[in-house]
Every structure is written in C-alpha cells, then in structure tokens.
Design a protein around this motif. Structure first.
Motif, PDB file in Angstrom:
ATOM      1  N   VAL A 164       0.977   5.311   0.303  1.00 40.10           N
ATOM      2  CA  VAL A 164       0.169   6.448   0.721  1.00 40.10           C
ATOM      3  C   VAL A 164       0.927   7.741   0.433  1.00 40.10           C
ATOM      4  CG1 VAL A 164      -0.977   7.570   2.643  1.00 40.10           C
ATOM      5  CG2 VAL A 164      -0.888   5.070   2.535  1.00 40.10           C
ATOM      6  N   HIS A 205      -1.737  -0.865  -3.968  1.00 41.09           N
ATOM      7  CA  HIS A 205      -2.894  -0.003  -3.700  1.00 41.09           C
ATOM      8  C   HIS A 205      -2.398   1.402  -3.476  1.00 41.09           C
ATOM      9  CE1 HIS A 205      -5.753  -3.319  -3.157  1.00 41.09           C
ATOM     10  NE2 HIS A 205      -4.673  -3.971  -2.772  1.00 41.09           N
ATOM     11  N   TYR A 206      -3.050   2.337  -4.145  1.00 43.53           N
ATOM     12  CA  TYR A 206      -2.658   3.726  -3.979  1.00 43.53           C
ATOM     13  C   TYR A 206      -3.680   4.404  -3.081  1.00 43.53           C
ATOM     14  CZ  TYR A 206       0.308   2.689  -7.953  1.00 43.53           C
ATOM     15  OH  TYR A 206       1.234   2.133  -8.785  1.00 43.53           O
ATOM     16  N   LEU A 207      -3.247   5.030  -2.026  1.00 38.97           N
ATOM     17  CA  LEU A 207      -4.165   5.647  -1.071  1.00 38.97           C
ATOM     18  C   LEU A 207      -3.712   7.063  -0.745  1.00 38.97           C
ATOM     19  CD1 LEU A 207      -4.199   2.622   1.396  1.00 38.97           C
ATOM     20  CD2 LEU A 207      -5.984   3.167  -0.275  1.00 38.97           C
ATOM     21  N   ASN A 208      -4.675   7.907  -0.447  1.00 39.05           N
ATOM     22  CA  ASN A 208      -4.340   9.265  -0.046  1.00 39.05           C
ATOM     23  C   ASN A 208      -4.196   9.411   1.460  1.00 39.05           C
ATOM     24  OD1 ASN A 208      -6.208  10.131  -2.768  1.00 39.05           O
ATOM     25  ND2 ASN A 208      -4.160  10.960  -2.465  1.00 39.05           N
ATOM     26  N   ASP A 209      -4.780   8.482   2.180  1.00 36.60           N
ATOM     27  CA  ASP A 209      -4.566   8.531   3.628  1.00 36.60           C
ATOM     28  C   ASP A 209      -4.499   7.116   4.181  1.00 36.60           C
ATOM     29  OD1 ASP A 209      -7.204   7.531   4.342  1.00 36.60           O
ATOM     30  OD2 ASP A 209      -7.891   9.444   3.469  1.00 36.60           O
ATOM     31  N   LYS A 210      -4.264   7.067   5.492  1.00 38.45           N
ATOM     32  CA  LYS A 210      -3.941   5.765   6.083  1.00 38.45           C
ATOM     33  C   LYS A 210      -5.135   5.046   6.690  1.00 38.45           C
ATOM     34  CE  LYS A 210      -0.454   8.018   7.767  1.00 38.45           C
ATOM     35  NZ  LYS A 210       0.648   8.478   8.612  1.00 38.45           N
ATOM     36  N   THR A 211      -6.325   5.596   6.463  1.00 38.18           N
ATOM     37  CA  THR A 211      -7.491   5.002   7.145  1.00 38.18           C
ATOM     38  C   THR A 211      -7.675   3.539   6.774  1.00 38.18           C
ATOM     39  OG1 THR A 211      -8.826   5.969   5.397  1.00 38.18           O
ATOM     40  CG2 THR A 211      -8.783   7.125   7.511  1.00 38.18           C
ATOM     41  N   GLU A 212      -7.329   3.193   5.545  1.00 37.48           N
ATOM     42  CA  GLU A 212      -7.568   1.810   5.124  1.00 37.48           C
ATOM     43  C   GLU A 212      -6.374   0.892   5.359  1.00 37.48           C
ATOM     44  OE1 GLU A 212      -9.262   1.519   1.139  1.00 37.48           O
ATOM     45  OE2 GLU A 212      -9.860   3.614   1.361  1.00 37.48           O
ATOM     46  N   THR A 242      -2.012  12.744  -4.248  1.00 33.61           N
ATOM     47  CA  THR A 242      -2.394  12.229  -5.564  1.00 33.61           C
ATOM     48  C   THR A 242      -1.331  12.493  -6.629  1.00 33.61           C
ATOM     49  OG1 THR A 242      -4.662  12.704  -4.945  1.00 33.61           O
ATOM     50  CG2 THR A 242      -4.248  12.197  -7.267  1.00 33.61           C
ATOM     51  N   LEU A 244       0.856  -1.183   0.000  1.00 32.67           N
ATOM     52  CA  LEU A 244       0.000   0.000   0.000  1.00 32.67           C
ATOM     53  C   LEU A 244       0.893   1.235   0.000  1.00 32.67           C
ATOM     54  CD1 LEU A 244      -1.316  -2.340   1.990  1.00 32.67           C
ATOM     55  CD2 LEU A 244      -3.121  -0.640   2.120  1.00 32.67           C
TER      56      LEU A 244
END
Length: 896
Positions: free
Chosen positions: A763, A789-796, A766, A761
């Motif tokens: 983070v 997986h590309y994410l903008n925050d760490k919630t997931e 964008t 992942l």
RNA sequence: GGGCGCAUAGCUCAGCUGGGAGAGCACUUGCCUUACAAGCAAGGGGUCAUAGGUUCAAGUCCUAUUGCGCCCACCA
C-alpha cells in the motif's frame, strides 16, 4: 573456451603453478627502459639465519599488495628482493651448529674454514627463504635479487667506509663500548636492550687514609671496585666538602684513591659519593678524562676478573661479586644492602648482560650525518605512516651518540683498514695496499674486525641498484617510493638508511615509510621461539592457502598497530576465498559455451540494454572502485580490502547473482547473454580489485574466464570512469531490497516455511507503487512471493495480516492460520519504540535553534527529511498496532 | 626519568578530515533452496574506560584520572 572450475576450492592445486606462470611470464621484472613511471620498493632483507616467520609474511604481504596494485595501476613496479648476512646472528648459529655437530669451536676451526661453513649455511638458508617468498606469492624481481655480502654490496660497503673515513666521519678510538661477553663482540647502543631488573645497591665504606671514617659509596656492581681510581662528590655537597682533595682507601684492596669534586654526582642519589671506574662505566670514563685519571680494566672480555682483582682473578664477574661482598661484609666494610630496581643492558641477540668496557673500536661520528636525516623528516621529504613514528625517529636522532661499527666477529664485511707490521702505519683504502705508504714494507695485514651488520643494510636502497656505479637502475629507481617495515627496526635500520642515503646519494632513500606492527599469538603474546607459540606461515599456506593468509594479514591491520593471529580470522578469510570460488564457478557454468568470447573479454563494451539490477551492481562496483582506490592511496590497505570483501559477498553474491537467476534460467536468449556479460564484467572488476590481496585465486579464476588474453597480474587496475554511475538505480534497488528483507522478516517471525509462497499487499501512493512495479520480479523471486497486489489504501487489506513498513510503503502479508497476534504486537511495539526514539531525538535536535542556525543547511535538511520519514512510518506502525491490540482484546473477550 | 600506544558487542578488532554505532567469530531461530553447509535466511547483544571541557553536534578534538602494553634513557 576453458572448462569450468573444479567443484571445490583447493588452493594447493594451483598456487605453485600460478606462481610459476607469473615468474615465467616476466611479469615481476621491472624494465629499466619502460615508458611507465617507476615505483620502487626494496624488500627489507630477511636474515639468512633461518626461515621466514609470520612477521615476514605480514611484511611481505603489505609490500606485495602495494607492488601488485601499482603494477596494475600502470607503473613500472619494482620490488627488489634480497637477504641479509646478519653478521652476529648467523655467526652464532653457525658456531652452534659446529659445536653440536662436530664438537669444535670456531677458534679451533679457524677463520678461513669457518667462513666456508658460513657460506654453505647461506646457500642453504638463503635458498629456503626465497622459496618461501614464492609460496607467499611475492611478486618481486628475482633477476635483481641481492645479498648484503655479494660482490656489489661489498664494493658499496668499502666505498661507504672509505668515503666516510676520508671525510673524517669514521674514526678509531678507545672508548667505553657495550661488550657482550657471550658473543665476544662489541655492540652498538641500538643493539642493547634495556630492562628493569631486581638488583641490589651495596653500600660500602671507603675509610679515610688519615684514619678518619672516609665515606660510603653505593654501587650495584661492587666487582668493578678493583678498577676504581677515585671517588667523586658534588662540590656543593656539604657532607663531603672536607674530604675533597684528601684520599680514601679501597677496602681490602688497600689502594689509596683521591676524593675529587665533580658536578656529575647527584646529591640526591645513593650517598652522593660515586666511585669512579673509568674502564667500566661511560660516565666514570668522562669524569676520569676531566680529572686526568688512569683507566684500569679489571674485567676481561669473557666476563672473568683479571689480575687486578687479586685473589678473585679468573672468577666470573658474578661469582666474584658474591665472594667479594662476603669478604667485605666479614671485614665490616659493607654498611648495608638495598633492594633496588636496576636497569640492565642485555645483548639483543643472546640476552647476556652487556658489560660496559673500555675498548679500541671504530666509530661513526653522528653529529653531521644526523642533520640531513632530521631535516628530511622535518621537511617532509621522508614521511612516516602513521605519522606518530616521526616523533620517535626524530627523538632518537636528536639524542644520537657515535655509532660503534666494529665487531669482533668473522662473518661480515672486514674493515678496510690495513696495518704495516713494521712501522705500524694504518691505511684505509678500497684495496689492500701492496706496500706500506710510510715505510714501503710489504708486511701488511688487514684489520681483524668486521662491520656491524647494519652498516651494510644501511646502504640497501642504493647498493642494490648498483651503487657505487652510476647505473641506469640507480638513476631510474632511486629514491625508492616506500619502505615497509616493523616499528622494531626503525632505529637499527630506517634511521641509518636515511642518513646513509643523504651522505652518499644526497637524496632521501624513500619517500614513505609504512610502519607495521608485530604479529602476536591469540593471547596477545609476541610470537617467539622460546615461547614456542610461533605459527609457521608455510604450514598455514599448506592448509588454508596463501591467499587466506595474505587476506588475513592485510585486512586485519591498521598501520603501526600489532595484529593478533587467530585461526578464526584465518578461517573466515579462507571461507571468503571459497565464496568467491563458488560464485565464479556459478558464473562460468552459466556462460554460453559456443558464444562469442570477445563479449566476455576484459574491456568488452557493456550491453546496450541494462536492467535495474544491472545498473545497480555496476554503480556499486563503481563506488567500490572509487573508495578502494582512495584507501589504497592513503595506505589504508585494510579498509580497501574490506570494501572489496563486502562488494563481493554482500552485493554481488548475496544479491546480484540471486537477482539474475531467473533471467539466466529463462528463455530470452538475448537477455541471457546480456546477464552473462554483466556477470563476467562485474567479476573481472572484482577480481582486479582483489588481486593485490589474493593474487592466486583471482589469477586462477581469471584464467578460466573466456577472453582472458593476458594474465590478471598485468591487467589494468579498474577505473571508475569505465563504469556507468547510476545513483537512481541504487536508490530504487535499495528500496526493493528493503521490501524483500521486510517480507523475509515477516516470514521468519511468523515461522512460515521458507518454501511457502506468500501473497503480499503493498500500500502506497501510485507514484511509489509504480516504482516498485519495476522491481516486481525481484520481490517475487527473492521474497518467494506468488502474488503482489498494489493498493492505494488499506480498505481491501484483510485483518489477518502481518505488516511491515519501509519508507512510504506498507507491506501486508496475509497469513490467516499462522498469525500470532501477541507476537505481532510485540514486534510492532518494538518497531514503534525504535521509531519513536528516532523521532524524539530528531525532534529535540530540530527544535534547537542553535542547531538549525549554525549547522550546515544540508545537514539540517537531511535531519528534517529523516524526521518526516520516521514520522510517516510511525503513523503506519501505530495504526496497525492499534488494530492488532483490538483484535487481541476481542479474542480475550470471546475467550471469556 | 622522558615519550608513545591501546581501552568500542561474549571474544578479536575496524571506525580515515566531528553530523543516525560496524565486521569476523561466538550466540538464538529456521533452512541440505540445482554456485557455495567453508553455505543461505531472519534475529539477539554496546551509557564507545572514568571525569571534565570545546562545539549547534564528540566513539571521533582538548585536559585530567584509572588500567594494560610498548619504546627510549650512561647499571652510583
């Protein structure tokens, strides 16, 4: 199209063949009619005494690297080879051989017959040496090979001698010279090595003729007392003032000698009273001249005492010393013996103790000749690399004394002086006169002596190009560009070449002198026959290949410094060759066999479409071309070689080849072809850059590349302008590489199997993520990742992850069962510590107004950027560390 | 007596005009992944001889000291 390369790198299989190809192709031959700018190096001629040693291998490798580089860079490169007759060294060898094999001395054989043996020796060993040069890969112009005693050099030597004589710069005189009793010849000052040895001062009483006590002199060579003609004291020395003008008696010899006043004695040294022996000491000789004293010799040329020594006549000088001292002691004349360290002069060839002797010899007046040689370096017409040798050179020239050039030997250039046996008239001439110009007698004999071997090598830069004829070669190739040699022969050779060239050519012999050091063994000892620690370059070549040896010698050095020869380094160079071999094999086996080979040819256009990795490697190669070329220009061969090594191994092999494998194994035929073209193009550029250092392997690989219509030795040195600059691609690729490294690190730390596919992942913002997406396949391939997986925050982001931070990117690798939170905490603490350290350092620096106000703005800004980056990274690491610690605490609690 | 060089990771050494300490070998860990085990990946390891000075900033420039090596010098 050529077949692929053999599976294993076996230099023996192709080195000799490649050399033959070069030689047959005429690539070594410089063309006097060429339009190109000439570039010339003359080879310091190896002595024909034996075979080449590691020092030659070093010397030749440097010259060959320069020559091949310049040849590729578009010059008409001439490396002119040759050998040196090495008068004294060869004569000793040939005489030894005579003694051992035939049990006769050279005198028994006679001059003429001895010279025949010497020529036979030259044929054998001269040939061996040139064979060895070929093994090393020397790209020298064999059609111009010379020998210091060939016809042309002989003519040059005679011309030089006669011209100097006619200008009054050569004279015959009776002076104190250095005599080597065992070689039976005079030596120049340069040929005497000084060494501090333990010795003794003998304090000997010379009683007064008037029955008084006389005085005591101190001497380290009491056997020369038989040649004493006076005792000198300093006129200011109160101790001896009364004795001046009186006489003292040589003890046991019972000869009266005067006590004279002369400024020469140093009142502080010894007893302040000096025995004067003009025939066996240069200082004493001068004192003798000032006071009009005779100069009787008491030691013969073979270092035995003569009749002057009375009952000691015929004894060796040291045997005499022992007996003489014993007798003096018994008679009560020996006052004391003092242990002293005494500088002793030794013959540089046989290391016998040199005896200063009065002798009639030929000399070169140095005062006038030295002037232009000094000016040359002061004005920068001749430059040394490294520059510190200029000081040594200048100091030696400023202190120079006349050069004794006659040698009592047979092998060499006979002095062109002729004597009339009837009237004694001496004629110096280019040819033996038929009749004596004074008395018309035809009874003429030539001087028996030969010239110092360095007298002929002093002319080497121009005698080899045809001088005294005004040849086209001489006009085109002189002055030469660079002289490459060891610091041990600056005095013997470099200095003399410079003043000789100014005297005869009225110009410098070379523009640069590249000075290298000595090759030492693994323990730092000088390689020598007597120590038996020499390493034979031929054996090394046989085992590891010439390229490995050359690479070790050319990259293990810094100018002017010695180099240690170790098998470790040699092996690592051989491994590098092997690496290149295998990478090339990979490239070649992936080429399209039926394809259009012009696309792979040197200079073929690059594909229109380039991927990020393509643009990156081309930019890296471009950068290496710029840097390596700059290094070469500055004689920094080792740095240039190192850059090419790093490019090939760390970038092309470790990354580019790995990056393109999936494309190569894919189905997109057009893209495959593009990759192949870049691979070949890159390889060609690298082979070219490496060719001066490792000529054989690069030529061999080159010949297997489709479209190679000419030899690599003739190919053009790479030009940076021909490659696209793309710093943006390099920055982006480096980010991808950092992410891959981070993933690999996590894998290793978690002890996950290399084969285990990981989920990752990432983070970040964008914009950053979009950049990374462009490298996604690379991250998948080289990180062995299945899923990104590309994410903008760490919630997931799940809890059971290991993390890494690269710039603005956080990397999370879920590894449920493999995570050791303790180890993870340690890892993060380490990272956090490192970042804190950097931040601390930068913070202090930036808080300092002296820095922010005085340092260049760019430097300050760079430091600010770094601080921001590290701060951002630290925040992320700290956050994660907190989480891991909480997790650990929870675990501990649940354990309770 | 004069001059020069070297002192940086366990070993051998790079580090060019001053701006976050490098290589090879050795060491630790994991890998025979279809170019390469002469290999691949990940690591550990250095108050850059000592003391001062110049500078915003010194492995880098200056001075001194110590240790090692070399060269030159006419052996009372």
């Amino acid at each position: 199209m050529d077949k692929n390369l053999p599976k294993t790198y076996a230099p023996k299989e192709f080195e000799d063949r490649i050399y033959q190809t070069w030689e047959d192709s005429g690539a070594f031959h410089a063309d006097v009619n060429s339009e190109k700018t000439p570039y010339t190096i003359v080879m310091p001629p190896p002595n024909i005494t034996g075979q080449l040693h590691m020092g030659h291998a070093l010397d030749h490798t440097i010259q060959d690297v320069l020559t091949r580089w310049k040849r590729m860079a578009g010059f008409d490169a001439l490396w002119l080879p040759g050998t040196d007759h090495a008068s004294i060294a060869t004569e000793v060898r040939v005489a030894d051989k005579l003694r051992v094999e035939e049990g006769i001395t050279k005198e028994e054989l006679g001059r003429e017959e001895f010279l025949k043996r010497a020529w036979a020796w030259k044929e054998t060993y001269g040939g061996k040496i040139t064979e060895q040069c070929r093994k090393l890969g020397d790209s020298c112009d064999w059609k111009r090979e010379r020998f210091t005693m060939d016809e042309g050099c002989n003519r040059a030597v005679t011309e030089f001698f006669v011209q100097l004589y006619e200008k009054g710069m050569i004279y015959k005189g009776n002076r104190i010279i250095n005599w080597c009793p065992s070689c039976g010849t005079s030596l120049s000052d340069a040929e005497v090595e000084h060494d501090d040895k333990k010795g003794k001062y003998y304090y000997i009483r010379y009683p007064g003729s008037d029955g008084g006590p006389g005085l005591v002199v101190a001497t380290s060579r009491p056997e020369t007392m038989f040649g004493d003609v006076a005792v000198a004291v300093n006129p200011d020395d109160a101790r001896y003032r009364d004795l001046i003008g009186k006489t003292v008696i040589l003890p046991l010899i019972d000869r009266e000698i005067p006590v004279i006043a002369d400024p020469y004695p140093d009142m502080e040294k010894g007893t302040g009273a000096v025995k004067i022996t003009p025939a066996h000491d240069p200082n004493d000789f001068e004192v003798g001249c000032r006071h009009d004293l005779p100069s009787p010799s008491c030691i013969e040329e073979d270092a035995t005492m003569n009749d002057l020594a009375g009952k000691y006549s015929g004894l060796d000088r040291y045997a005499c010393r022992k007996a003489w001292i014993a007798d003096l002691d018994a008679a009560g004349f020996l006052e004391k013996i003092e242990e002293m360290v005494i500088p002793i002069g030794e013959c540089y060839r046989c290391h016998d103790v040199v005896e200063p002797m009065l002798s009639e010899q030929w000399f070169v007046h140095m005062d006038e000749l030295a002037k232009p040689a000094i000016a040359a370096v002061e004005k920068g017409e001749v430059r040394f690399v490294p520059a510190r040798f200029e000081k040594i050179y200048l100091h030696w020239l400023e202190e120079i004394r006349d050069w004794c050039i006659s040698r009592q030997l047979w092998w060499g250039h006979r002095i062109p002086a002729y004597y009339c046996q009837d009237c004694g008239e001496m004629t110096v001439a280019r040819k033996q006169p038929d009749v004596c110009p004074a008395c018309r007698s035809s009874q003429i004999v030539q001087d028996e002596d030969v010239l110092d071997t360095w007298f002929s090598s002093a002319l080497w830069t121009f005698s080899t190009l045809g001088w005294p004829e005004r040849t086209e070669d001489l006009a085109r190739y002189h002055p030469t560009d660079v002289l490459v040699t060891g610091y041990d022969i600056i005095f013997f050779w470099v200095v003399r070449m410079v003043f000789s060239a100014y005297a005869m050519m009225d110009e410098e012999p070379f523009r640069y002198v590249y000075v290298h050091g000595l090759v030492r063994d693994g323990d730092g000892r000088k390689m020598s026959k007597s120590l038996g620690n020499g390493v034979d370059p031929l054996e090394i070549i046989d085992q590891y290949g010439a390229d490995a040896l050359r690479f070790m010698l050319s990259t293990g050095i810094s100018p002017g410094n010695d180099l240690r020869f170790t098998m470790d380094r040699l092996e690592s160079c051989r491994n590098f060759a092997n690496k290149l071999w295998n990478a090339s094999r990979f490239v070649i086996m992936n080429l399209n066999e039926g394809g259009d080979s012009t696309l792979y040819a040197p200079g073929a256009p690059l594909p229109d479409e380039l991927t990020l990795a393509d643009r990156w490697i081309l930019d890296r190669i471009r950068q290496a071309v710029i840097e390596a070329t700059a290094n070469m220009e500055k004689f920094e061969l080792a740095l240039a070689g190192q850059k090419v090594y790093e490019l090939i191994w760390n970038e092309y092999c470790d990354w580019y080849i790995e990056l393109v494998k999936t494309r190569l194994y894919g189905d997109d035929e057009a893209d495959k072809e593009r990759v192949r073209r870049i691979l070949v193009r890159g390889l060609r550029e690298m082979l070219s850059l490496l060719h001066p250092f490792m000529p054989f392997i690069t030529e061999e690989i080159w010949s297997h590349l489709p479209g190679s219509d000419m030899l690599l030795i003739r190919a053009a040195w790479p030009k940076a302008e021909a490659l696209p600059a793309d710093p943006a691609a390099t920055r982006q690729m480096e980010l991808a590489m950092d992410i891959i490294r981070s993933i690999r690190n996590i894998r290793a730390e978690a002890e996950a199997q290399p084969s285990q596919k990981l989920r990752v992942l990432l983070v970040a913002e964008t914009a950053v993520l979009n950049n990374i997406r462009l490298c996604e396949t690379h991250i998948r391939d080289l990180g062995n990742v299945v899923d990104i997986h590309y994410l903008n925050d760490k919630t997931e982001v799940p809890e059971a992850v290991m993390t890494g931070v690269v710039d603005q990117v956080e990397i999370f690798v879920p590894l449920d069962d493999l995570i050791d939170f303790k180890a993870e905490a340690v890892r993060l603490e380490k990272e956090s510590g490192r970042l804190s350290g950097e931040i601390n350092r930068l913070g202090i620096k930036l808080a300092n107004t002296a820095f922010t106000s005085k340092a260049p703005a760019a430097v300050v800004q760079a430091e600010r950027d770094k601080l921001d980056k590290y701060q951002e990274m630290l925040d992320k690491v700290a956050e994660r560390l907190l989480l891991v610690r909480q997790k650990l605490e929870n675990e501990t609690r649940s354990d309770i």
